[in-house]
Scaffold this active site. Structure first.
Site, PDB file in Angstrom:
ATOM      1  N   GLY A  56       3.719  -1.737  -9.123  1.00 23.11           N
ATOM      2  CA  GLY A  56       2.314  -2.073  -9.275  1.00 23.11           C
ATOM      3  C   GLY A  56       1.430  -0.886  -8.950  1.00 23.11           C
ATOM      4  O   GLY A  56       1.803   0.272  -9.169  1.00 23.11           O
ATOM      5  N   SER A  57       0.250  -1.172  -8.390  1.00 23.69           N
ATOM      6  CA  SER A  57      -0.732  -0.122  -8.107  1.00 23.69           C
ATOM      7  C   SER A  57      -0.147   0.971  -7.216  1.00 23.69           C
ATOM      8  O   SER A  57      -0.163   2.154  -7.566  1.00 23.69           O
ATOM      9  CB  SER A  57      -1.969  -0.735  -7.435  1.00 23.69           C
ATOM     10  OG  SER A  57      -2.859   0.275  -7.020  1.00 23.69           O
ATOM     11  N   HIS A  65       2.652  -1.523   4.331  1.00 22.58           N
ATOM     12  CA  HIS A  65       1.824  -2.459   5.105  1.00 22.58           C
ATOM     13  C   HIS A  65       2.758  -3.175   6.063  1.00 22.58           C
ATOM     14  O   HIS A  65       3.908  -3.481   5.727  1.00 22.58           O
ATOM     15  CB  HIS A  65       1.127  -3.452   4.178  1.00 22.58           C
ATOM     16  CG  HIS A  65       0.281  -4.482   4.874  1.00 22.58           C
ATOM     17  ND1 HIS A  65      -0.537  -4.170   5.952  1.00 22.58           N
ATOM     18  CD2 HIS A  65       0.127  -5.814   4.659  1.00 22.58           C
ATOM     19  CE1 HIS A  65      -1.164  -5.271   6.349  1.00 22.58           C
ATOM     20  NE2 HIS A  65      -0.780  -6.270   5.588  1.00 22.58           N
ATOM     21  N   GLY A  69      -3.641   2.891  -5.519  1.00 18.77           N
ATOM     22  CA  GLY A  69      -2.587   3.653  -6.165  1.00 18.77           C
ATOM     23  C   GLY A  69      -3.065   4.657  -7.188  1.00 18.77           C
ATOM     24  O   GLY A  69      -2.545   5.780  -7.265  1.00 18.77           O
TER      25      GLY A  69
END
Length: 333
Positions: free
Chosen positions: A29-30, A111, A137
């Site tokens: 993803g990002s 995270h 990102g």
């Protein structure tokens, strides 16, 4: 006063520590695409895990990767970096990562949610760390390509090898993070401050403040379009000024009238009672009460999240904003 935090830069990190290691990026993803591409361009051996058929899978293929399942990526990897949504990481850990991860491998995150709230309890033989760029990102990628870097946080949870911090700094260097600067934290500090900031300020506080201001003007008889411009549209101007130079830069740039009014009225809107409520929010984060609530919500199919999402999409400010933004050619670009 707390002492000034130590910052780490390129000279503090050795990319050679990652040579010969296969790094699995779980999720494209990002953040995932930025990590995979930056590490690859830094000369490292990267494998990508992504669900076949989805947009992120297609994007990974277009970027030159051959995505595989999480289980297959983990089997091959010496280092596993998880960039999946918080609410699915625990399940993927139990079903695909834990049964396949190599002994003495590195397990890392961007995270701390799943480590902090024990949704993932890592094997005792693993180095466990966090490398968290402090930017989206697309910025992590574009800054790297431009020869710059987005600052990163690192944190060490398990240091079995005795080299975990050096390894985390090397990974951050591979992302370009040591060009901007790297700050050490802990999984608890990163997770608790991140969740609090999202809820009390960024995604909760600001949104409710903007909508309350908009509704106050509309209910008083002002045109919704004018209320939108004053309460939402101009937020970007103010946030950009603060982002670039703090409160002082913002106050220097706005009119004296705006500055004076801000000092006078801001404290009437954000009162001591507001701060007391913020303290309660922080306690709910630290105690795990919020995490427990969110994980239960996710497990139930996210009915409240979906209902709130629908409710927000139907707000007057959203409908007015959609119409006005269609007039703004620079946004479409």
């Amino acid at each position: 006063m707390s002492k000034e935090a130590k910052m780490y830069y390129d000279n503090d990190a050795d990319l050679n520590l990652l040579k010969g290691k296969k790094i699995a990026i779980l999720g494209y993803g990002s953040q995932g695409h930025a990590h995979a591409l930056n590490l690859k361009d830094s000369g490292l051996d990267v494998i990508v895990a992504e669900l076949e058929g989805g947009d992120n899978y297609k994007r990974a293929v277009a970027d030159g990767f051959k995505p595989v399942s999480a289980a297959e990526a983990v089997k091959q990897a010496d280092w596993v970096h998880i960039l999946l949504p918080d609410e699915v990481q625990g399940k993927v850990w139990e079903t695909e990562i834990k049964p396949n991860i190599k002994k003495n491998a590195v397990l890392s995150f961007s995270h701390g949610f799943n480590i902090r709230f024990k949704q993932i309890v890592p094997n005792a033989d693993l180095d466990v760390m966090m490398i968290a760029p402090k930017g989206p990102g697309h910025l992590v990628r574009s800054e790297y390509v431009a020869g710059k870097g987005v600052p990163c946080l690192i944190a060490i949870e398990q240091n079995v090898s005795g080299k975990a911090k050096d390894l985390a700094l090397a990974y951050a260097k591979g992302l370009g993070g040591t060009r901007g600067g790297v700050l050490e934290t802990t999984f608890s500090e990163e997770t608790e401050t991140d969740l609090f900031g999202e809820q009390a300020v960024l995604c909760g506080g600001i949104v409710e403040l903007i909508n309350a201001g908009f509704e106050t003007l509309v209910e008083a008889g002002y045109q919704p379009e004018i209320a939108y411009f004053e309460c939402l549209h101009e937020v970007k101007l103010i946030v950009d000024l603060m982002y670039e130079g703090g409160f002082n830069r913002m106050n220097y740039s706005v009119s004296n009238t705006a500055e004076f009014g801000g000092y006078e009225i801001g404290k009437r809107i954000i009162t001591p009672a507001t701060k007391e409520e913020m303290k309660k929010v922080l306690e709910e984060v630290k105690s795990g009460k919020f995490a427990e609530k969110w994980l239960a919500e996710s497990k139930a199919g996210a009915p409240n999240l979906l209902a709130d999402r629908k409710r927000f999409s139907e707000l007057t400010i959203e409908k007015v904003g959609e119409k006005l933004r269609s007039m703004m050619s620079w946004i479409k670009k």
